[in-house]
Design an enzyme around this catalytic site. Structure first.
Site, PDB file in Angstrom:
ATOM      1  N   SER A 105      -3.911   0.399  14.108  1.00 42.47           N
ATOM      2  CA  SER A 105      -4.645   1.663  14.245  1.00 42.47           C
ATOM      3  C   SER A 105      -5.065   1.846  15.692  1.00 42.47           C
ATOM      4  O   SER A 105      -5.345   0.863  16.388  1.00 42.47           O
ATOM      5  CB  SER A 105      -5.896   1.660  13.371  1.00 42.47           C
ATOM      6  N   SER A 151       1.596   3.412  -2.561  1.00 43.53           N
ATOM      7  CA  SER A 151       1.422   4.408  -3.625  1.00 43.53           C
ATOM      8  C   SER A 151       1.113   5.796  -3.081  1.00 43.53           C
ATOM      9  O   SER A 151       1.278   6.790  -3.792  1.00 43.53           O
ATOM     10  CB  SER A 151       0.310   3.958  -4.579  1.00 43.53           C
ATOM     11  N   VAL A 165      -3.236  -7.241  -2.047  1.00 39.30           N
ATOM     12  CA  VAL A 165      -2.698  -8.078  -0.963  1.00 39.30           C
ATOM     13  C   VAL A 165      -3.715  -9.075  -0.408  1.00 39.30           C
ATOM     14  O   VAL A 165      -3.346 -10.001   0.315  1.00 39.30           O
ATOM     15  CB  VAL A 165      -2.095  -7.238   0.201  1.00 39.30           C
ATOM     16  N   TYR A 204     -13.319  -2.629  10.563  1.00 33.45           N
ATOM     17  CA  TYR A 204     -11.959  -2.074  10.569  1.00 33.45           C
ATOM     18  C   TYR A 204     -11.275  -2.315  11.925  1.00 33.45           C
ATOM     19  O   TYR A 204     -10.125  -2.769  11.979  1.00 33.45           O
ATOM     20  CB  TYR A 204     -12.038  -0.577  10.245  1.00 33.45           C
ATOM     21  N   LYS A 261      -7.876  -4.502  12.791  1.00 28.33           N
ATOM     22  CA  LYS A 261      -6.679  -3.886  13.387  1.00 28.33           C
ATOM     23  C   LYS A 261      -6.381  -4.469  14.779  1.00 28.33           C
ATOM     24  O   LYS A 261      -5.214  -4.566  15.175  1.00 28.33           O
ATOM     25  CB  LYS A 261      -6.862  -2.365  13.459  1.00 28.33           C
ATOM     26  N   ASN A 271       1.430  -2.361   5.373  1.00 28.82           N
ATOM     27  CA  ASN A 271       0.763  -1.063   5.541  1.00 28.82           C
ATOM     28  C   ASN A 271      -0.586  -0.985   4.819  1.00 28.82           C
ATOM     29  O   ASN A 271      -1.441  -0.210   5.213  1.00 28.82           O
ATOM     30  CB  ASN A 271       1.709   0.028   5.011  1.00 28.82           C
ATOM     31  N   GLY A 319       0.829  -1.212   0.000  1.00 30.10           N
ATOM     32  CA  GLY A 319       0.000   0.000   0.000  1.00 30.10           C
ATOM     33  C   GLY A 319       0.853   1.248   0.000  1.00 30.10           C
ATOM     34  O   GLY A 319       0.649   2.177   0.773  1.00 30.10           O
TER      35      GLY A 319
END
Ligand code: NAP
Length: 250
Positions: free
Chosen positions: A145, A17, A67, A158, A162, A93, A15
């Site tokens: 996170s 970019s 991924v 999420y 995490k 990441n 990740g």
């Protein structure tokens, strides 16, 4: 490997970019590490990251993979291994959000977030670990996170992904500690990226009341911690969950 070998080292950052991943690539490259810049959909942005690194005299190339896709991950790791012999530093990441209250959360929103954030971390780590074990040196740094620690309304998917990364980090750290491989997680708070820029002013004002330092972080704040853990200065740090969040997790 000793400190003097730092320029021999290779990193794969997923990740990479934009946002935090991009900052991590630039920071590792500054240390002399060769960086494989993974992207999924943002090819042009990944190209810019590679160009920035090479223009500064560093070595980098971009590698495509979603991924969450096992075959793509294995092909990506093979590509880096063919080019540089293996991966010494892995930064997991890549991450996405797909928010919504649990009562209305679709199966797709749940599985996609788990697929990228958690399965992606598993696939990438497993694919590089054999090489690290053989080399008896490795660094695995997972980006978690603050939400995986505190929870957050609308983010059950999420925060679960995490929080799972915390358990993954601690368990794997124990498995590979004697092989001179460290495994740590960096848990950012709210960092100024596209995601945070997209929040409404009202949301930003509310979030600010949760942050003791009263400000959002920069992508470099995370990159500096990752660079420390990736270096020999982080030799004796493993299994740790390190908050870089202006005090939000206190
Ligand atoms: P971002 O700016 O949205 O960038 C996300 C990156 O992840 C992009 O480079 C994207 O690549 C990549 N990505 C998404 N899906 C992917 C997939 N399936 N396979 C490979 N790459 C994929 O995110 P960010 O804010 O920098 O966040 C980076 C990490 O930090 C994430 O794990 C996030 O959860 C965590 N984090 C961020 C904050 C924050 O405040 N920003 C706070 C806590 C934790 P493409 O564009 O090429 O698809």
């Amino acid at each position: 490997m000793s400190n003097s070998d730092i320029t021999e080292r290779t990193a794969l950052v997923t990740g990479a970019s934009k946002g935090i991943g991009k900052a991590i690539c630039l920071e590792l490259a500054k240390m002399g590490v060769k960086v494989a810049v993974n992207y999924n959909s943002s090819k042009e942005d990944a190209e810019k990251v590679v160009k920035t690194i090479t223009a500064d005299g560093g070595e980098a190339f971009m590698v495509h993979a979603d991924v969450s896709d096992l075959e793509q991950v294995n092909a990506m790791v093979d590509e880096v291994t063919d080019a540089w012999g293996g991966v010494n530093i892995l930064v997991n990441n890549a991450g996405i959000i797909n928010d919504g209250l649990l009562m209305r959360m679709s199966d797709e929103a749940w599985h996609r977030v788990m697929g990228v954030n958690l399965n992606g971390t598993f696939y990438c780590t497993r694919a590089v670990l054999r090489y690290m074990v053989r080399q008896r040196w490795g660094r695995i740094i997972n980006i978690g996170s603050v939400v995986g620690i505190r929870g957050n309304v609308g983010q059950t998917n999420y925060s679960s992904s995490k929080a799972a990364i915390i358990g993954f980090t601690k368990s794997l750290a124990k498995e590979v500690a004697t092989r001179n491989i460290t495994v740590n997680a960096v848990t950012p708070g709210y960092i100024s990226t596209e995601t945070v820029a997209g929040l409404t002013q009202r949301q930003k004002d509310t979030i600010m009341t949760w942050i003791p330092q009263g400000k959002f972080g920069n992508t470099e704040d995370i990159a500096h911690m990752v660079a420390f853990l990736a270096s020999d200065k982080g030799n004796y740090v493993t299994g740790q969950i390190i908050s870089v969040d202006g005090g939000m997790a206190i």
